[in-house]
Design an enzyme around this catalytic site. Structure first.
Site, PDB file in Angstrom:
ATOM      1  CE1 TYR A 169      -7.741  -1.012  -6.791  1.00 59.28           C
ATOM      2  CE2 TYR A 169      -8.739  -2.900  -6.126  1.00 59.28           C
ATOM      3  CZ  TYR A 169      -7.878  -1.843  -5.720  1.00 59.28           C
ATOM      4  OH  TYR A 169      -7.460  -1.967  -4.606  1.00 59.28           O
ATOM      5  CB  CYS A 225      -0.901  -0.028   1.208  1.00 58.02           C
ATOM      6  SG  CYS A 225      -1.765   1.350   1.463  1.00 58.02           S
TER       7      CYS A 225
END
Ligand code: FAD
Ligand code: NA7
Length: 517
Positions: free
Chosen positions: A223, A81
């Protein structure tokens, strides 16, 4: 004369390692461990679990080790992340959004001249500076919370013993009463496509690319692919997406189609029903020549690109773990670790969470929450479990798409078409009017259970979708009904208020375009 200096270093390491192994084995058989908790993986889930564990006064170690990407990119502590996921992605999305704002700013009276340029190098530099500050922040936090950090690769020796291998190949053993596996995943590369491994990049590389990517082929249509293609187009790069089947697999089909339609109208090219078959570097100009095959008619086409970027899914990063030594089982197909509702693997003291576990959403807040709750159960007598249902998420494509709950397709499958009611609207955000921005795909859909009015899913396509959805997601998890939704007072003038104003059902066939205030 015998001197330690005369002995080869690897031999000394090997002797020390064997000695350590014997001692650790004796201690762990007696139930004496170096740590109460060892976490393998210092990403979203691992760091959260380690810090929470330490907050209860437990002795905690976390190990994090990043193997370079296929193209050699490396990064620091914090996991996907922070380094190669949400954070750099959202910042690059923001860069593209700013570009769009600049283009329409004259309509709002700004006179910025014609000579607006963008520097990829400056963007990368500033994004990477921020990422490095987060890496440092994580190290400081671990230190402050007295979590022992090892920059080393972890592998199982047995169910309580972890072998640490650092970047000089030095090996150390540590033992832990509880072990948490939070090693995340890495981008998948295609098998059998000549040149893919040699020349193509992945999301591990794009956010730190030293040169502008130029004309880019993005392979994949889920995505990660659409988000990256979206910001590349927005930054002015000639961008093509190669789609194998559907847009945004796993999301609502209608919404996926609208996202792609919007991208197409804003300049991203799409090649449908195709897969690449060959990538080679041209000797004359250094460009990458890509051949692809149409899955509809078998025709082979080709074009030249400066960058080829694979976003075709991710694989769990279990390659170094030696799970067999501990007896931890993985799903045969996904290769992800199987856990129960307590995040416990088939071995009683070994847990797993985050992207590495089978059949759970791959999202940072999910990993963080699961890590925190696990530590509370282990060390604070809690019995609260992670609820993997009704997890909200946002796709940061140029027109953002946010969702919580069921897709229309899943709701129909679960309840039947006649047992659900869908309210929907196409709307125009106020700021799009003066800016003359295309609002053709700004769309909202709320899916309800006909019997009790309970809302099953909310889908929002429009500006700031993530900011809009967070509050609605809380309401949904509290059991929001359609009556409660439409008796809520809106905030004017916003796009979010269109959600509480929904009154046209799909079934009615009426025009869902919102007119007036
Ligand atoms: P990770 O964060 O991947 O951390 C695992 C760590 O363990 C890594 O540092 C790894 O190097 C290390 N490791 C692996 N093996 C070993 C070993 N044997 N020994 C020691 N260390 C090891 N999620 C969102 O919620 N919002 C978003 O907008 C979003 N955008 C994303 C965009 C992209 C391009 C990608 C790829 C992902 C995105 N995600 C997003 C998903 C999110 O990044 C992940 O769900 C999250 O990082 C998972 O956390 P984790 O703790 O499971 O694993
Ligand atoms: P996903 O969601 O697994 O999607 C993979 C995409 O790549 C999807 O569009 C696939 O098409 C396509 N794909 C898969 N294999 C191939 C091959 N061999 N050739 C061409 N296209 C292919 O992956 P993402 O990378 O977008 O995201 C993974 C996770 O990371 C996600 O859950 C986020 O939380 C973060 P398909 O629809 O299967 O035909």
């Amino acid at each position: 004369m015998f001197s330690l200096q005369n002995v080869q270093r690897p031999t000394v390491y090997a002797c020390l390692f064997t000695l350590q192994k014997c001692l650790r084995s004796i201690c762990s058989k007696r139930g004496q461990f170096d740590y109460d908790l060892i976490v393998i993986g210092g990403g979203s889930g691992g760091l959260s679990c380690a810090k929470e564990g330490a907050a209860y006064g437990k002795k905690v170690a976390v190990l994090d080790y990043v193997s370079p990407s296929i193209q050699g990119t490396k990064w620091g502590l914090g996991g996907t992340c922070v380094n190669v996921g949400c954070i750099p992605k959202k910042l690059m999305h923001q860069a593209a959004q700013l570009g769009e704002s600049i283009q329409i700013s004259d309509k709002y009276g700004w006179n910025i001249g014609d000579n607006v340029t963008h520097s990829w190098e400056t963007l990368v530099q500033n994004v990477q500076n921020h990422v490095k500050s987060l890496n440092w922040g994580h190290r400081v936090q671990l230190h402050e919370k007295q979590v022992k950090y090892f920059n080393a690769k972890g592998s199982f020796q047995d169910k309580h013993t972890i072998k640490l291998t650092d970047n000089k190949e030095k090996e150390t053993l540590i033992t832990g009463e509880n072990i948490v596996i939070a090693v995340g995943g890495r981008p998948r590369y295609p098998e059998n496509i000549s040149g893919a491994m040699d020349y193509a990049i992945s999301s591990d590389d794009i956010f730190s690319l030293s040169k502008p990517p130029g004309k880019t082929l993005v392979v994949g249509a889920s995505y990660v692919a659409l988000e990256c293609a979206g910001f590349l187009t927005g930054l002015g790069f000639d961008t093509t997406v190669m789609v194998r089947s559907v847009y945004l697999r796993g999301f609502d089909k209608q919404m996926g189609n609208l996202v792609a339609e919007n991208m197409r109208e804003n300049g991203t090219r799409f090649i449908s029903s195709s897969v690449p078959t060959l990538i080679e570097k041209r000797l004359d100009n250094g460009l990458l020549r890509v051949e692809w095959k149409s899955l509809e008619n078998g025709n082979v086409n080709e074009d030249n690109f400066e960058t080829v970027f694979f976003a075709i899914g991710r694989e769990p990063e279990i390659r170094y773990l030696q799970l067999k030594n501990a007896g931890v089982e993985v799903d045969i197909q996904s290769k992800k670790i199987i856990v129960d509702e307590f995040e416990r693997t088939c071995v009683d003291n070994i847990y797993a969470l985050g992207d590495v576990i089978h059949n759970r959403p791959e999202l940072t807040p999910v990993a963080i929450m699961a890590g925190k709750l696990l530590a509370k159960r282990l060390f604070d007598g809690s019995n609260k479990l992670m609820d993997y249902n009704k997890i909200p998420t946002t796709v940061f494509t140029p027109l953002e798409y946010s969702t919580v709950g069921l897709s229309e397709d899943d709701a129909v499958e679960k309840y039947g078409e006649d047992k659900i009611e869908i309210f929907h609207a196409f709307y125009k955000p106020l700021e799009y009017t003066v800016g003359e921005i295309n609002a053709n795909q700004c769309y909202i859909k709320v899916i309800c259970c006909s019997k009790n009015g309970k809302i099953l899913g909310i889908h929002f396509l429009g500006p700031h979708a993530g900011e809009v959805m967070q509050g609605f997601a809380v309401a949904l998890s509290c059991g929001l009904t359609y009556d409660q939704l439409c008796s809520s007072v809106g905030i004017h003038p916003t796009s979010a208020e269109e959600i509480v104003k929904l009154n046209i059902t799909k079934r009615s066939g009426k025009d869902p375009h919102v007119t007036g205030c």
